[in-house]
Write an enzyme that holds these catalytic residues in place. Structure first.
Site, PDB file in Angstrom:
ATOM      1  N   LYS A 120       0.911  -1.260   0.014  1.00 38.99           N
ATOM      2  CA  LYS A 120       0.053   0.050   0.149  1.00 38.99           C
ATOM      3  C   LYS A 120       0.803   1.338   0.196  1.00 38.99           C
ATOM      4  O   LYS A 120       0.317   2.180   0.387  1.00 38.99           O
ATOM      5  CB  LYS A 120      -0.782  -0.058   1.218  1.00 38.99           C
ATOM      6  N   HIS A 176       7.059  -7.352  -2.235  1.00 41.07           N
ATOM      7  CA  HIS A 176       6.931  -6.714  -0.827  1.00 41.07           C
ATOM      8  C   HIS A 176       7.746  -7.494   0.210  1.00 41.07           C
ATOM      9  O   HIS A 176       7.478  -6.987   1.404  1.00 41.07           O
ATOM     10  CB  HIS A 176       5.232  -6.782  -0.179  1.00 41.07           C
ATOM     11  N   SER A 178      -4.900   2.399   4.062  1.00 38.35           N
ATOM     12  CA  SER A 178      -4.877   1.801   3.000  1.00 38.35           C
ATOM     13  C   SER A 178      -5.050   0.238   3.258  1.00 38.35           C
ATOM     14  O   SER A 178      -5.819  -0.203   2.575  1.00 38.35           O
ATOM     15  CB  SER A 178      -3.631   2.398   2.181  1.00 38.35           C
TER      16      SER A 178
END
Ligand code: A3P
Length: 310
Positions: free
Chosen positions: A41, A123, A153
């Site tokens: 995010k 990630h 988010s």
């Protein structure tokens, strides 16, 4: 069925990822590959679009050749990417754009067969990045976003992620975020981990807030890192094509075609707000106070400073 989290080398992460950890850890990066790594995010998809536009000289048609997740594969989710049939406007669009070969198997074989230089997404925390990226001195672009907006988010996004547990309430979720008990682990460790490595390795560290405030400057910096010199016209074109509104309306850049069994966007869409300071719509005064106190303790030993939107 919602997915489960486990712990891998100190990082909370989906069982769906650790189930294939050996394959992920042994991912074979090549000379010239570019890795875009972020905590979830933080503007990953936005940076992916910018990089693709830079590498293709702002050619909008070429950058619409396929959805983001196919143009720049997500290395720890490759095994979950089953063939999907794009339907409706996305299907029609896919068949009309240059280079699109239709639904197909998207796994490690497809990524191995991609021509160099590849742009890849992850990630993973810095110590979990497959070693071949460092061995080949690949360029790594890291994007960091301030903690409060990232948590906000992520709370919305985790309601769509099928391989993560469903958030019970914002209150509980925020506590889990602070403890690092969410997918891909602690935001604090993630952003500090890459910050500490950035001068030792080939890492460009970018802030989401700068991308919002001065996109021209950021895009120029990224282009320079990638060895590209942009004219003023091309720079402005890339700013426009990578704007929130433009990406939101581009089915190849808005993740609307992401396989539903991984991301169920029936209630919350991926291109949500793209704003700085949206945390104010979620945090109570008490949550802000507790969060900021905890933040100070987590970050005080680091030279990493964020622009904290008040
Ligand atoms: P919000 O949920 O706050 O709207 P990631 O790609 O790392 O998952 O990050 C997703 C976040 O980046 C979402 O934030 C999304 O709206 C925002 N985003 C994506 N493209 C953007 C753009 N072009 N400009 C601003 N924000 C963007």
């Amino acid at each position: 069925m919602p997915g489960k989290l486990t712990v891998l080398e100190g990082v909370t992460i989906a069982e769906a990822i650790t189930a294939k950890w050996e394959q992920i850890w042994n991912f074979q990066a090549r000379d010239g590959d570019v890795l875009i790594d972020t905590y979830p995010k933080s503007g990953t998809t936005w940076m992916q679009e910018i990089v693709d536009l830079i590498l293709h000289d702002g050619d909008e048609q070429i950058c619409r050749r396929a959805p983001t997740f196919e143009r720049m594969p997500f290395i720890e989710l490759l095994h979950l990417m089953k063939p999907v049939t794009f339907s409706g406007h996305i299907g029609a669009y896919c068949s009309s754009v240059q280079g699109w070969k239709g639904p197909r198997e998207r796994g490690i074989e497809v990524v191995n067969a991609m021509p160099s230089p590849r742009v890849l997404k992850s990630h993973l925390a810095v110590h979990l990045v497959p070693p071949s990226f460092w061995e080949h001195n690949c360029k790594v672009i890291y994007v960091a976003r301030n903690a409060k907006d990232t948590a906000t988010s992520y709370y919305h996004f985790d309601q769509t992620v099928q391989f993560h547990p469903d958030p019970v309430s914002w209150e509980d979720y925020l506590e889990q975020f602070m403890k690092g008990d969410v997918g891909w682990g602690s935001w604090y460790d993630h952003v500090k981990g890459f910050w500490e490595q950035k001068d030792k390795r080939n890492v460009l560290y970018i802030f989401f807030e700068d991308m919002k405030k001065t996109p021209q400057q950021v895009i120029r910096k990224v282009a320079k890192f990638l060895g590209k010199d942009l004219s003023e016209d091309l720079l402005n074109k890339i700013v426009k094509l990578s704007s929130f509104e433009h990406m939101r309306d581009n089915p190849m850049a808005n993740n609307s075609g992401f396989p539903k069994e991984i991301l169920d966007q029936s209630k919350i869409v991926f291109m949500r707000k793209g704003a700085v300071g949206d945390w104010k719509t979620m945090f109570t005064a008490r949550q802000k106070e507790v969060f900021e106190d905890h933040y100070k303790r987590q970050m005080e030993s680091s030279t990493l400073k964020f622009q904290d939107p008040k």
